[in-house]
Design a protein around this motif. Structure first.
Motif: not given
Ligand SMILES: [Zn+2]
Length: 243
Positions: A94-98, A109-111, A113-115
């Motif tokens: 799951v990721c909320a990053c734009s 991983g994503c930029p 802290k979406c973990s």
């Molecule tokens: Zn993210």
């Protein structure tokens, strides 16, 4: 052997779509493929009934022999959800990053802290590392991303051959890689043929320059002849991405 025509009803089909469909029909006749119809109406905000009617009109005008009933993506959300859940067990996250946060981001991983986040429609998307890229597999809008929906559809329809424009070559590679995480998928066995893109008189890609049209192209004998001629030219540009 079966292929498919898979238009998105977010506008009237343009001349490029017509040439693609005619080329698909020529190939199918030559190689003994059936042609199925898939309506890519997964995004309800962009779909309109007159655009779906336009697809059927184009098929009738070009006398394309369609096998079976059309598959509409909007009717198969449960199948996409099953595939999504399978990907979660295979490392999708799951990721909320734009998009801008992702731009230029390197490393695993994503930029952000979406973990700790959960998948919530309107707030978070589901991503998966496929090759060197972390691609979206489930969109923030609560619908499958193109790559995932396409794999599920082609599997469900038993597709054996795909014809695509050159602009979807990277999509073919990404979808082959993603399908490896879906144990039931036969997508990687599909033979995919790519054709050159149509260029208009100003040297622009026809699909782009055509843009959102207020009306479909005129269905005249002159336009029909141009479609025929261009489809035959594109026959000579086919390249195959074999499994
Ligand atoms: Zn993210």
């Amino acid at each position: 052997m079966i292929t498919r025509f898979a238009p998105t009803p977010s506008g009237y089909l343009h001349l490029g779509n017509a040439v693609h469909l005619r080329l698909l029909t020529l190939l199918a006749e030559d190689r003994g493929w059936q042609i199925a119809l898939r309506i890519d109406d997964i995004d309800p905000d962009r779909t309109r009934p007159e655009y779906i009617a336009d697809i059927h009109d184009m098929i009738e005008w070009l006398e394309v022999p369609i096998t079976g009933a059309a598959r509409s993506q909007s009717q198969h959300m449960d199948e996409y959800a099953l595939a999504r859940d399978e990907l979660v067990t295979q490392g999708a996250y799951v990721c909320a990053c734009s998009r801008s946060e992702w731009q230029g981001h390197e490393g695993a991983g994503c930029p952000g802290k979406c973990s700790h986040l959960e998948l919530v429609t309107g707030e978070t998307a589901l991503r998966m590392q496929v090759g060197d890229d972390d691609i979206v597999v489930w969109r923030r809008e609560g619908i499958p991303a193109y790559h995932l929906a396409n794999i599920v559809d082609d599997d469900a329809m038993g597709i054996t051959h795909i014809l695509r424009g050159e602009d979807l070559r990277e999509a073919t590679v990404a979808q082959r890689s993603l399908s490896a995480y879906l144990p039931q998928s036969r997508f990687a066995e599909i033979e995919v043929l790519h054709h050159d893109l149509l260029i208009d008189d100003d040297g622009r890609k026809l699909s782009k320059s055509a843009g959102m049209q207020a009306q479909p192209p005129p269905r005249t004998a002159e336009v029909r002849a141009r479609i025929e001629q261009t489809a035959h030219q594109l026959l000579g540009t086919l390249t195959t991405v074999r499994p």
